[in-house]
Each structure stands twice: as structure tokens, then as C-alpha cells.
Write a protein that holds these residues in place. Structure first.
Motif, short mmCIF file in Angstrom:
data_model
loop_
_atom_site.label_atom_id
_atom_site.label_comp_id
_atom_site.label_asym_id
_atom_site.label_seq_id
_atom_site.Cartn_x
_atom_site.Cartn_y
_atom_site.Cartn_z
N ALA A 231 0.83 -1.20 0.00
CA ALA A 231 0.00 0.00 0.00
C ALA A 231 0.87 1.26 0.00
O ALA A 231 2.10 1.18 -0.09
CB ALA A 231 -0.91 -0.01 1.23
N CYS A 232 0.24 2.41 0.09
CA CYS A 232 0.91 3.71 0.26
C CYS A 232 1.83 4.08 -0.89
O CYS A 232 2.82 4.79 -0.72
CB CYS A 232 1.69 3.74 1.57
N GLY A 233 1.54 3.57 -2.09
CA GLY A 233 2.35 3.94 -3.24
C GLY A 233 3.73 3.31 -3.25
O GLY A 233 4.64 3.83 -3.90
N HIS A 234 3.89 2.19 -2.54
CA HIS A 234 5.17 1.50 -2.51
C HIS A 234 5.14 0.29 -3.44
O HIS A 234 4.12 -0.40 -3.54
CB HIS A 234 5.50 1.04 -1.10
N ALA A 235 6.27 0.03 -4.11
CA ALA A 235 6.41 -1.15 -4.96
C ALA A 235 7.14 -2.24 -4.22
O ALA A 235 7.93 -1.97 -3.30
CB ALA A 235 7.17 -0.78 -6.23
N LYS A 269 6.44 5.90 -4.64
CA LYS A 269 7.14 6.69 -3.64
C LYS A 269 8.38 5.96 -3.10
O LYS A 269 9.36 6.59 -2.69
CB LYS A 269 6.20 6.99 -2.47
N ALA A 270 8.31 4.65 -3.08
CA ALA A 270 9.41 3.85 -2.55
C ALA A 270 9.31 2.43 -3.09
O ALA A 270 8.26 2.02 -3.61
CB ALA A 270 9.39 3.83 -1.02
N ILE A 271 10.41 1.70 -2.97
CA ILE A 271 10.42 0.30 -3.35
C ILE A 271 10.97 -0.50 -2.17
O ILE A 271 11.95 -0.09 -1.54
CB ILE A 271 11.26 0.07 -4.63
N GLU A 272 10.33 -1.61 -1.86
CA GLU A 272 10.69 -2.41 -0.70
C GLU A 272 11.06 -3.84 -1.13
O GLU A 272 10.60 -4.32 -2.18
CB GLU A 272 9.52 -2.49 0.30
N LEU A 273 11.88 -4.49 -0.32
CA LEU A 273 12.21 -5.88 -0.55
C LEU A 273 12.48 -6.57 0.77
O LEU A 273 12.83 -5.93 1.76
CB LEU A 273 13.41 -6.02 -1.50
N TRP A 274 12.30 -7.88 0.77
CA TRP A 274 12.61 -8.70 1.93
C TRP A 274 13.63 -9.76 1.53
O TRP A 274 13.54 -10.36 0.46
CB TRP A 274 11.35 -9.39 2.47
N THR A 275 14.61 -9.97 2.38
CA THR A 275 15.64 -10.97 2.11
C THR A 275 16.05 -11.58 3.44
O THR A 275 15.39 -11.39 4.46
CB THR A 275 16.83 -10.33 1.37
N PHE A 276 17.17 -12.31 3.44
CA PHE A 276 17.62 -12.99 4.64
C PHE A 276 19.04 -12.56 4.99
O PHE A 276 19.87 -12.32 4.10
CB PHE A 276 17.58 -14.50 4.46
N ALA A 289 22.72 0.50 -4.32
CA ALA A 289 21.62 1.09 -5.09
C ALA A 289 20.77 2.04 -4.25
O ALA A 289 19.80 2.60 -4.76
CB ALA A 289 20.74 -0.03 -5.65
N GLY A 290 21.12 2.21 -2.98
CA GLY A 290 20.42 3.17 -2.15
C GLY A 290 19.37 2.60 -1.22
O GLY A 290 18.63 3.35 -0.57
N PHE A 291 19.28 1.27 -1.13
CA PHE A 291 18.34 0.65 -0.20
C PHE A 291 18.89 0.75 1.23
O PHE A 291 20.09 0.62 1.45
CB PHE A 291 18.11 -0.82 -0.56
N LYS A 292 17.99 0.94 2.18
CA LYS A 292 18.35 1.02 3.59
C LYS A 292 17.70 -0.13 4.35
O LYS A 292 16.51 -0.41 4.17
CB LYS A 292 17.90 2.36 4.20
N LEU A 293 18.49 -0.76 5.20
CA LEU A 293 17.96 -1.82 6.06
C LEU A 293 17.15 -1.18 7.18
O LEU A 293 17.68 -0.41 7.98
CB LEU A 293 19.10 -2.65 6.64
N ASN A 314 13.65 4.95 -0.81
CA ASN A 314 12.76 6.04 -1.16
C ASN A 314 13.13 6.55 -2.55
O ASN A 314 14.31 6.64 -2.89
CB ASN A 314 12.86 7.16 -0.13
N LEU A 315 12.11 6.89 -3.33
CA LEU A 315 12.34 7.28 -4.72
C LEU A 315 12.03 8.75 -4.92
O LEU A 315 11.03 9.27 -4.44
CB LEU A 315 11.45 6.44 -5.65
N ASN A 316 12.91 9.39 -5.68
CA ASN A 316 12.68 10.75 -6.13
C ASN A 316 12.05 10.67 -7.51
O ASN A 316 12.73 10.32 -8.48
CB ASN A 316 13.99 11.54 -6.16
N ILE A 317 10.78 10.96 -7.63
CA ILE A 317 10.10 10.73 -8.91
C ILE A 317 10.54 11.68 -10.01
O ILE A 317 10.22 11.50 -11.16
CB ILE A 317 8.56 10.83 -8.76
N ASN A 318 11.34 12.66 -9.64
CA ASN A 318 11.82 13.60 -10.65
C ASN A 318 13.19 13.24 -11.17
O ASN A 318 13.73 13.86 -12.04
CB ASN A 318 11.88 15.02 -10.06
N LYS A 319 13.79 12.18 -10.56
CA LYS A 319 15.14 11.80 -10.95
C LYS A 319 15.31 10.31 -10.84
O LYS A 319 15.05 9.73 -9.80
CB LYS A 319 16.17 12.51 -10.07
#
Length: 321
Positions: A231-235, A269-276, A289-293, A314-319
Motif C-alpha cells: 500500500a501507500c504507493g510503494h512497490a 514513492k518507494a520500493i521495498e524488498l525482503w531478504t535474509f 543502489a540506495g536501499f536502507k535496512l 525512497n524514490l525521487n520521482i523527478n530523478k
């Protein structure tokens, strides 16, 4: 040109002779009951007392299934032991037992005698020439192999959308990788197959897409963006996996860049992932790539207890990142 051909054939002929004289054509080596591959495993474990099976496979340029069989034989014979990795309980470190150390000492004595007896037939300058020449030749072979590996990446195509065999290949790559690294079994494999199949039914939606890396018309990697799962515009970044033979070539970065560009065009607005925890190569790629734990927690939903990690970018939609 003829001189080059003559030199090439002379080196090839001498290489075959050296393989025969050193005993590599026989089923066992160095006056032991072990194959040449098993001997190399023992020698590398001696040099690297906390080495893992995956590191051994990479170092010896052998399939992981082959390494697994060799390790099991050495474990059963009491030559090596496994211990749990302090930083990641899913990984196993390998080391020699007292019996294994005695065996390796014998292997060293055998190999040293082979070299000493041969060098005694040569003058001092010839001995030095052999040492320098064989080192240069071995390094040149390694450089050529690494260049071939890097060149392979130039022949990778990134295919967007469904492709025949994609569901099965994604499932297979995940099942094999996570069985080795986390001991996931039947439940995990079935879950991957069902989830990928369900997602493929939704890739007609503009906010969803999947990509595959293709080499010689074979699928060697995948990645997907699920724009409806959160939800909330997240991929949701899903099913990011590479064939072991294609890791370290920059293909993962190419696939990841595809998802980030896609998410920009869809104005997420943002992209999320789950890993181990413990998948350090992938973690470095995400961080670069700019992901934060943002979260770590123990989970056992896959049938084996692991430390799950949650990353967000978090994504900057202008860049475009």
C-alpha cells in the motif's frame, strides 16, 4: 604463424605429459585413497580453515553439487569437520580434523618429493626458469578464464515480460539457492511456484512487470516489480535471483537498474524488498543502489528459522536513481 602453432603444440604436449606424470590420470592421487578433486579440497581447507562449501566451489571452479559430494565423503571418513559460522548460523565452516591434518602432511611430503626429484635433473638456472615459467603460465590461464567470464556478460539480454519457461526457471533457481543457503525445502518451492504463477496473471497491469536475463536463449536471472502487493504507493521488489554461473558479471546490477527505472516511470514513492541475513553479496548490491535496512526479525514461515531483513529505497520521482 607456424612458430606460434609449434609453440602451442609443444606446450599442450608438455601439459599432457605433466598431468600424466603427476598422477592426475589415476583415480586416486598422492598415495591416498582420494581423487585429485578431493585432494584439492583438503589442501584448500588447510589453507583456509573457515572456508565454506560455496567458497570452495568458486575457488576450485567446481559445481556445488560436486563439492557437496566430496565434502560428505571427507566428513564421513573423519578428515574434516563442519562448524556453524559465528556471523550466520546457516553457513558452515570447514576445517581439518587431526586425522585430516596428518593426511594433508603426507600429501605435502609426497608432492614435495615429486618436485625435488624432478628439479634434481635440472641445473640451477633451469630450476628457476621452471618456477617462473609455470607460475606465469598458470596466471595467464586464470586471466583468460576470468576474461571469458566477464565477456559473457556482454552477451546477456534483458527481456521484459513473460517468457516461456520463466515460472519454472524462477522456481528452480530459488529452490536450489535457498536449499543450499537456508535448507528450505518443499514448502518454499511450492510457495514460490504459486506466487510467481499468480503474479504472471497480473503483469498486464501497468504497475507490474517482470524481467529475465537471457544468455544463449536460456534464462539465467530474474527480477520483478509488484505494484499491487503493498500500500501507500510503494512497490515490492520480488524474485531477484541469478544462476550461480552468472554471478559477479554485473548482471544483477542491470536487472536492478531496470526495476528502479520502471518504478520511477510509475511514480512509486518507494520500493521495498525482503531478504535474509547472510546473503552478503546481494546486501552490498542493495546498499549500493540506495536501499536502507529498516528491520530485522527472526522468522520461520519458510520451514526453517532465519533472520529476515526488510530494505526500503525512497524514490525521487523527478530523478532516476
Amino acid at each position: 604463424m607456424n612458430n606460434k602453432i609449434d609453440l602451442t603444440e609443444q606446450i599442450r604436449s608438455s601439459s599432457r605429459m605433466m598431468v600424466r606424470e603427476l598422477g592426475f590420470m589415476r583415480s586416486t592421487l598422492a598415495a591416498t585413497n582420494y581423487s585429485p578433486s578431493a585432494i584439492h579440497v583438503l589442501l584448500e581447507i588447510e589453507q583456509n580453515p573457515t572456508i565454506t562449501p560455496a567458497q570452495l566451489a568458486e575457488l576450485l571452479i567446481l559445481e556445488k553439487s560436486t563439492i557437496s559430494r566430496l565434502i560428505q565423503k571427507l566428513l564421513c571418513n573423519g578428515e574434516i569437520i563442519e562448524s556453524t559460522n559465528i556471523e550466520d548460523g546457516r553457513l558452515k565452516n570447514l576445517s581439518l580434523t587431526a586425522k585430516g591434518k596428518n593426511l594433508v602432511n603426507g600429501i605435502h611430503r609426497f608432492g614435495q618429493q615429486q618436485v625435488i626429484f624432478a628439479l634434481e635433473k635440472l641445473a640451477v638456472k633451469q630450476q628457476q626458469a621452471v618456477a617462473e615459467g609455470i607460475t606465469l603460465y598458470a596466471n595467464a590461464l586464470k586471466q583468460h578464464r576470468l576474461k571469458q567470464t566477464n565477456d559473457t556478460a556482454q552477451f546477456i539480454d534483458i527481456y521484459e515480460g513473460y517468457r516461456s519457461g520463466l515460472i519454472g526457471k524462477i522456481t528452480q533457481m530459488h529452490a536450489e539457492f535457498y536449499f543450499e543457503h537456508a535448507n528450505f525445502g518443499e514448502f518454499f518451492e511450492k510457495k514460490i511456484a504459486m506466487d510467481v504463477s499468480e503474479f504472471i496473471n497480473r503483469i498486464g497491469e501497468p504497475c507490474n512487470q517482470i524481467w529475465s536475463a537471457i544468455h544463449n536463449n536460456h534464462i539465467v536471472g530474474s527480477i520483478a516489480v509488484d505494484g499491487q502487493d503493498l500500500a501507500c504507493g510503494h512497490a515490492h521488489l520480488r524474485w531477484f535471483i541469478l544462476d550461480p554461473k552468472c554471478r559477479g558479471m554485473g548482471i544483477g546490477r542491470l536487472l536492478l537498474d531496470k526495476t528502479l527505472s520502471f518504478c520511477q516511470t510509475q511514480s512509486f514513492k518507494a520500493i521495498e524488498l525482503w531478504t535474509f541475513k547472510g546473503l552478503n553479496t546481494a546486501a552490498r548490491l542493495y546498499q549500493q543502489a540506495g536501499f536502507k535496512l529498516v528491520q530485522e526479525q527472526e522468522g520461520s514461515q519458510w520451514g526453517t528459522s532465519v533472520i529476515e531483513q526488510h530494505y526500503i529505497k525512497n524514490l525521487n520521482i523527478n530523478k532516476i536513481s
